[in-house]
Design an enzyme around this catalytic site. Structure first.
Site, PDB file in Angstrom:
ATOM      1  N   SER A  26      20.055  -7.416  24.125  1.00  0.00           N
ATOM      2  CA  SER A  26      19.783  -8.169  25.325  1.00  0.00           C
ATOM      3  C   SER A  26      20.200  -7.840  26.671  1.00  0.00           C
ATOM      4  CB  SER A  26      20.011  -9.851  24.953  1.00  0.00           C
ATOM      5  OG  SER A  26      19.734  -9.728  23.726  1.00  0.00           O
ATOM      6  N   ARG A 126       3.340  -8.250  17.264  1.00  0.00           N
ATOM      7  CA  ARG A 126       3.871 -10.079  16.885  1.00  0.00           C
ATOM      8  C   ARG A 126       3.121 -10.730  17.915  1.00  0.00           C
ATOM      9  NH1 ARG A 126      10.270  -7.747  17.912  1.00  0.00           N
ATOM     10  NH2 ARG A 126      10.339 -10.313  17.841  1.00  0.00           N
ATOM     11  N   ASP A 319      19.267 -12.985  15.280  1.00  0.00           N
ATOM     12  CA  ASP A 319      19.233 -11.582  14.558  1.00  0.00           C
ATOM     13  C   ASP A 319      19.834 -11.304  12.962  1.00  0.00           C
ATOM     14  OD1 ASP A 319      17.055 -11.093  16.609  1.00  0.00           O
ATOM     15  OD2 ASP A 319      18.595 -10.995  17.788  1.00  0.00           O
TER      16      ASP A 319
HETATM   17  C1  S3P Z   1      16.035 -12.233  22.685  1.00  0.00           C
HETATM   18  C2  S3P Z   1      15.965 -13.333  21.901  1.00  0.00           C
HETATM   19  C3  S3P Z   1      15.637 -13.014  20.647  1.00  0.00           C
HETATM   20  C4  S3P Z   1      16.097 -12.342  19.378  1.00  0.00           C
HETATM   21  C5  S3P Z   1      15.784 -10.494  20.341  1.00  0.00           C
HETATM   22  C6  S3P Z   1      16.735 -10.535  21.846  1.00  0.00           C
HETATM   23  C7  S3P Z   1      15.992 -11.885  24.077  1.00  0.00           C
HETATM   24  O1  S3P Z   1      13.969 -13.304  20.607  1.00  0.00           O
HETATM   25  O2  S3P Z   1      15.714 -12.306  18.185  1.00  0.00           O
HETATM   26  O3  S3P Z   1      16.172  -9.825  19.571  1.00  0.00           O
HETATM   27  O4  S3P Z   1      16.885 -10.489  24.535  1.00  0.00           O
HETATM   28  O5  S3P Z   1      16.433 -12.535  24.872  1.00  0.00           O
HETATM   29  P1  S3P Z   1      13.583 -14.711  20.667  1.00  0.00           P
HETATM   30  O6  S3P Z   1      13.986 -14.897  22.236  1.00  0.00           O
HETATM   31  O7  S3P Z   1      12.293 -14.490  20.375  1.00  0.00           O
HETATM   32  O8  S3P Z   1      14.248 -15.503  20.053  1.00  0.00           O
END
Ligand code: S3P
Length: 442
Positions: A26, A126, A319
């Site tokens: 992230s 998605r 996750d």
């Molecule tokens: C993420 C947010 C999450 C997570 C993804 C990474 C991010 O998704 O599941 O692996 O980097 O902002 P969502 O925002 O759809 O919950």
């Protein structure tokens, strides 16, 4: 599909040693994006050399940003300024990365030029309306494919106006897309969340000199601000560490030290849940790394007991459910998960795919619309479909360490999206894990 890579996982040795886990996915995505938009040159250290984050870097190169790779996990980004991106010469490929596509949707909706975002087979299924609908309220024009899925055709040159928006689902990706569009919008953009999600966009925009107010579940910024180059130090990814936390907890005789793992409270729900289950995980050498809390995690084998996972922790471990399901499979007593319907729209339907995999290995799993109950038991052998989901593949590699026979995991190439080198690191720690190419029935 001949030539696809599988793994065969089976009991190895007790897990031992000190492991360096790769950089946070992230944070790596955001670091490249914000450095590209900044005035001046930024250096990123600890950048995740995964396919997802490299896809994002490659997209910014196509948007006219010079990005150097002086050594692995290091990037020098020559920022072009908030209004300096160039029109790309064709569709931009986000690979497997929902984060890449959703954040870019917000950013590119605000540019003068048109662009098209595409992804791999998993990303192409998605849901994208969760970003395109609120962005349209700001004035953006984005066409989705069938059913709100990619590709995203983004029409540039639209004037944007700030909004005050309450998210329907807790999503850091949607929040971030709106905040990025908000940088270009007239007036203020406010995002409110039903449950607080990871706040890396807010923290990092602030580090890049943007005036942004934020607190858990709330963020507000004014449009028209510029970003100032800064250096980013990326901590080790807790989500990658999670597989080793579970593996060492369930394999008798194990003790692993995972060095300097990112412990942002919006990411560490699994740590709390594993401790509630009886795991023995200590934090040592706590420090701040690029403004993020980090510590060594020292995990030892311990008997686990099943629990009801507190719903309030679900966003903080969104996750980590594939890893948690394996811990639950090895516990004493059932584990109940509720309030986790978002798992159905991750890289795969992680509730269905984890339930199917555990059933293949002989367990009973009762699936509900928004969760599952895992009834533990001895794990047998079998062939698991990863559905091209990196975290499913790694979760069953962990399961194989305590199974009575061989666990074959099909199509593990996507592990490189988030954790290149997982198999080498795992084998070094004691995992029984072999590569197999091709195979029968393809
Ligand atoms: C993420 C947010 C999450 C997570 C993804 C990474 C991010 O998704 O599941 O692996 O980097 O902002 P969502 O925002 O759809 O919950």
């Amino acid at each position: 599909m001949s030539g696809a890579k599988d793994w065969v996982a089976r009991t190895g040795a007790p897990l031992r040693g000190t492991l360096a886990i790769p950089g946070d996915k992230s944070i790596s995505h955001r670091a490249v994006m914000f450095a590209a938009l900044a005035d001046g040159v930024s250096t990123i250290d600890g950048f995740l050399e995964g396919e997802d984050t490299r896809a994002t870097a490659a997209i910014f190169a196509r948007l006219g940003v010079r990005i150097e790779t002086p050594s692995p996990s290091r990037r020098i980004v020559h920022g072009v300024g908030i209004d300096g991106l160039q029109a790309p010469d064709g569709p931009l490929d986000c690979g497997n990365a929902g984060t890449g596509m959703r954040l870019l949707a917000g950013l590119l909706a605000a540019q003068r030029f048109d662009s098209v975002l595409v992804g791999d087979a998993s990303l192409s299924k998605r849901p994208m309306r969760r970003v395109t609908v609120p962005l349209a309220k700001m004035g953006a024009r984005i066409d989705t494919g069938d059913g709100g899925a990619p590709p995203l055709r983004i029409h540039g040159g639209q004037p944007l106006a700030g909004i005050d928006h309450t998210l329907e689902v807790a999503s850091a990706q949607v929040k971030s897309a709106l905040l990025l569009a908000g940088l270009y919008a007239a007036g203020e953009t406010v995002v409110r969340e039903p449950h607080p999600t990871r706040d890396y966009t807010e923290r990092m925009l602030s580090a890049f000199g943007v005036d942004i107010d934020f607190s858990p579940g709330f963020a507000r910024l004014r449009g028209g601000q510029r970003l100032r180059a800064t250096d980013v130090a990326v901590p080790a990814d807790f989500s990658s560490a999670a597989f080793f936390l579970v593996a060492a907890s369930i394999v008798p005789g194990s003790e692993l030290r995972l060095r300097q793992v990112g412990l942002n409270p919006r990411r560490t729900g699994l740590l709390q849940v594993l401790r509630m289950m009886g795991a023995d995980i200590r934090e040592e050498n706590a420090a701040l790394h690029g403004g993020e809390p980090v510590a060594d995690l020292v995990v030892r084998h311990a008997p686990l007991r099943g629990i009801e996972v507190p719903e309030a922790l679900v966003p903080d471990m969104i996750d980590e459910f594939p890893a948690l399901f394996i811990a639950a499979a090895c516990a004493e007593g059932a584990t109940v998960v509720r309030g986790a319907a978002e798992l159905r729209v991750k890289e795969s339907d992680r509730l269905a795919v984890m339930a199917a995999g555990l059933r293949t290995l002989g367990l009973r799993v009762d699936e509900t619309a928004d969760g599952a109950t895992v009834h533990p038991g001895p794990l047998g052998s079998g062939t698991i479909e990863s559905h091209d989901d990196h975290r499913i593949a790694m979760a069953f590699a962990v399961a194989g360490q305590v199974a009575s026979g061989a666990v074959r995991i099909r199509d593990v190439a996507t592990v490189a999206t988030s954790f290149p080198g997982f198999d080498t690191l795992a084998r070094g720690a004691g995992f029984g894990l072999q590569d197999q190419t091709g195979g029968q029935g393809r």
